[in-house]
Write a protein that holds these residues in place. Structure first.
Motif, mmCIF file in Angstrom:
data_model
loop_
_atom_site.group_PDB
_atom_site.id
_atom_site.type_symbol
_atom_site.label_atom_id
_atom_site.label_comp_id
_atom_site.label_asym_id
_atom_site.label_seq_id
_atom_site.Cartn_x
_atom_site.Cartn_y
_atom_site.Cartn_z
ATOM 1 N N SER A 1 0.833 -1.208 0.000
ATOM 2 C CA SER A 1 0.000 0.000 0.000
ATOM 3 C C SER A 1 0.865 1.255 0.000
ATOM 4 C CB SER A 1 -0.938 0.007 1.213
ATOM 5 O OG SER A 1 -0.204 0.076 2.416
ATOM 6 N N MET A 2 0.282 2.334 -0.493
ATOM 7 C CA MET A 2 0.998 3.608 -0.554
ATOM 8 C C MET A 2 0.096 4.702 0.033
ATOM 9 S SD MET A 2 2.932 3.292 -4.199
ATOM 10 C CE MET A 2 3.879 4.764 -3.915
ATOM 11 N N PRO A 3 0.023 4.768 1.357
ATOM 12 C CA PRO A 3 -0.834 5.765 1.993
ATOM 13 C C PRO A 3 -0.302 7.178 1.805
ATOM 14 C CG PRO A 3 0.567 4.770 3.619
ATOM 15 C CD PRO A 3 0.799 4.020 2.335
ATOM 16 N N GLU A 4 -1.167 8.136 2.058
ATOM 17 C CA GLU A 4 -0.730 9.536 2.121
ATOM 18 C C GLU A 4 0.102 9.668 3.398
ATOM 19 O OE1 GLU A 4 -2.732 13.799 3.224
ATOM 20 O OE2 GLU A 4 -3.931 12.369 2.088
ATOM 21 N N LEU A 5 1.304 10.204 3.276
ATOM 22 C CA LEU A 5 2.209 10.297 4.427
ATOM 23 C C LEU A 5 2.467 11.740 4.839
ATOM 24 C CD1 LEU A 5 4.993 7.726 3.450
ATOM 25 C CD2 LEU A 5 3.050 7.354 4.976
ATOM 26 N N LYS A 6 2.614 11.921 6.135
ATOM 27 C CA LYS A 6 3.126 13.158 6.721
ATOM 28 C C LYS A 6 4.175 12.733 7.731
ATOM 29 C CE LYS A 6 -0.782 16.195 6.085
ATOM 30 N NZ LYS A 6 -1.550 17.279 6.672
ATOM 31 N N ALA A 7 5.205 13.557 7.909
ATOM 32 C CA ALA A 7 6.276 13.224 8.850
ATOM 33 C C ALA A 7 6.592 14.435 9.716
ATOM 34 C CB ALA A 7 7.527 12.779 8.093
ATOM 35 N N GLU B 1 19.722 18.611 11.358
ATOM 36 C CA GLU B 1 20.364 18.786 12.661
ATOM 37 C C GLU B 1 21.066 17.494 13.077
ATOM 38 O OE1 GLU B 1 16.620 21.287 12.439
ATOM 39 O OE2 GLU B 1 17.039 19.180 12.126
ATOM 40 N N THR B 2 22.304 17.626 13.542
ATOM 41 C CA THR B 2 23.039 16.441 13.976
ATOM 42 C C THR B 2 22.550 15.981 15.337
ATOM 43 O OG1 THR B 2 24.797 17.808 14.891
ATOM 44 C CG2 THR B 2 25.095 17.030 12.630
ATOM 45 N N GLY B 3 22.843 14.718 15.625
ATOM 46 C CA GLY B 3 22.457 14.142 16.901
ATOM 47 C C GLY B 3 21.240 13.240 16.781
ATOM 48 N N ARG B 4 20.724 12.820 17.921
ATOM 49 C CA ARG B 4 19.580 11.906 17.989
ATOM 50 C C ARG B 4 18.295 12.662 17.653
ATOM 51 N NH1 ARG B 4 15.953 9.931 22.003
ATOM 52 N NH2 ARG B 4 15.621 7.686 21.816
ATOM 53 N N GLN B 5 17.542 12.131 16.694
ATOM 54 C CA GLN B 5 16.306 12.787 16.236
ATOM 55 C C GLN B 5 15.163 11.773 16.255
ATOM 56 O OE1 GLN B 5 16.548 15.998 15.708
ATOM 57 N NE2 GLN B 5 18.766 16.103 15.643
ATOM 58 N N ILE B 6 14.023 12.190 16.789
ATOM 59 C CA ILE B 6 12.831 11.344 16.851
ATOM 60 C C ILE B 6 11.916 11.742 15.694
ATOM 61 C CG2 ILE B 6 10.811 10.673 18.224
ATOM 62 C CD1 ILE B 6 12.488 11.555 20.722
ATOM 63 N N ILE B 7 11.541 10.755 14.879
ATOM 64 C CA ILE B 7 10.716 11.000 13.703
ATOM 65 C C ILE B 7 9.383 10.269 13.864
ATOM 66 C CG2 ILE B 7 10.573 10.834 11.181
ATOM 67 C CD1 ILE B 7 13.053 12.411 12.212
ATOM 68 N N GLU B 8 8.296 10.962 13.581
ATOM 69 C CA GLU B 8 6.977 10.344 13.530
ATOM 70 C C GLU B 8 6.502 10.395 12.086
ATOM 71 O OE1 GLU B 8 2.439 10.860 15.242
ATOM 72 O OE2 GLU B 8 3.736 12.613 15.130
ATOM 73 N N VAL B 9 6.021 9.269 11.580
ATOM 74 C CA VAL B 9 5.416 9.213 10.248
ATOM 75 C C VAL B 9 3.961 8.812 10.440
ATOM 76 C CG1 VAL B 9 5.410 8.070 8.000
ATOM 77 C CG2 VAL B 9 7.579 8.607 9.124
ATOM 78 N N ARG B 10 3.062 9.618 9.876
ATOM 79 C CA ARG B 10 1.630 9.330 9.935
ATOM 80 C C ARG B 10 1.161 8.906 8.553
ATOM 81 N NH1 ARG B 10 0.162 14.984 12.924
ATOM 82 N NH2 ARG B 10 1.475 14.652 14.752
ATOM 83 N N GLY B 11 0.520 7.757 8.493
ATOM 84 C CA GLY B 11 -0.014 7.250 7.236
ATOM 85 C C GLY B 11 -1.527 7.301 7.255
ATOM 86 N N LYS B 12 -2.104 7.690 6.101
ATOM 87 C CA LYS B 12 -3.559 7.758 5.991
ATOM 88 C C LYS B 12 -3.995 6.901 4.806
ATOM 89 C CE LYS B 12 -7.413 10.959 5.696
ATOM 90 N NZ LYS B 12 -7.810 12.371 5.593
ATOM 91 N N TRP B 13 -4.758 5.858 5.105
ATOM 92 C CA TRP B 13 -5.320 4.960 4.119
ATOM 93 C C TRP B 13 -6.822 5.235 3.988
ATOM 94 C CZ3 TRP B 13 -1.527 3.730 7.510
ATOM 95 C CH2 TRP B 13 -0.412 3.039 7.049
ATOM 96 N N PRO B 14 -7.468 4.741 2.949
ATOM 97 C CA PRO B 14 -8.915 4.942 2.824
ATOM 98 C C PRO B 14 -9.698 4.391 4.018
ATOM 99 C CG PRO B 14 -8.019 4.149 0.744
ATOM 100 C CD PRO B 14 -6.908 4.079 1.767
ATOM 101 N N ASN B 15 -9.163 3.347 4.661
ATOM 102 C CA ASN B 15 -9.887 2.733 5.773
ATOM 103 C C ASN B 15 -9.329 3.070 7.154
ATOM 104 O OD1 ASN B 15 -7.553 1.292 5.322
ATOM 105 N ND2 ASN B 15 -8.453 -0.691 5.793
ATOM 106 N N GLY B 16 -8.410 4.029 7.246
ATOM 107 C CA GLY B 16 -7.906 4.406 8.565
ATOM 108 C C GLY B 16 -6.544 5.070 8.536
ATOM 109 N N GLU B 17 -6.035 5.336 9.720
ATOM 110 C CA GLU B 17 -4.758 6.026 9.878
ATOM 111 C C GLU B 17 -3.902 5.288 10.900
ATOM 112 O OE1 GLU B 17 -5.381 10.131 10.911
ATOM 113 O OE2 GLU B 17 -6.871 10.392 9.333
#
Length: 87
Positions: A31-37, A61-77
């Motif tokens: 699947s290829m959901p709509e993504l936001k990060a 930015e260097t160092g430790r970085q926390i990344i959140e990726v949100r995916g949106k599919w037709p049937n949910g997120e």
């Protein structure tokens, strides 16, 4: 639970990346959901990251970085958290 809490609670290991790195987000079902990060610090969401299709531009930015990726599919997120160490 917020991404910063997930990273801390699960003691997520940081993957080493370099500046200007791109993360390609794929799913085993094809699947290829709509993504936001988003970039997080230890307390809150800092800013939205650039996304092009399934590619996320990781922070400069260097160092430790926390990344959140949100995916949106037709049937949910869903939300996914990972940690990188930018060198």
């Amino acid at each position: 639970m917020a991404p910063n809490q997930i990273a801390e609670e699960l003691k997520l290991r940081a993957e080493k990346v370099y500046t200007n790195a791109i993360a390609r987000i794929t799913f085993t079902d094809g699947s290829m959901p709509e993504l936001k990060a988003f970039l997080w610090d230890e307390k809150k969401e800092i800013r939205e990251l650039s996304v092009s299709g399934q590619d996320v531009s990781l922070p400069q930015e260097t160092g430790r970085q926390i990344i959140e990726v949100r995916g949106k599919w037709p049937n949910g997120e869903a939300s996914y958290t990972f940690v990188v160490k930018v060198e």
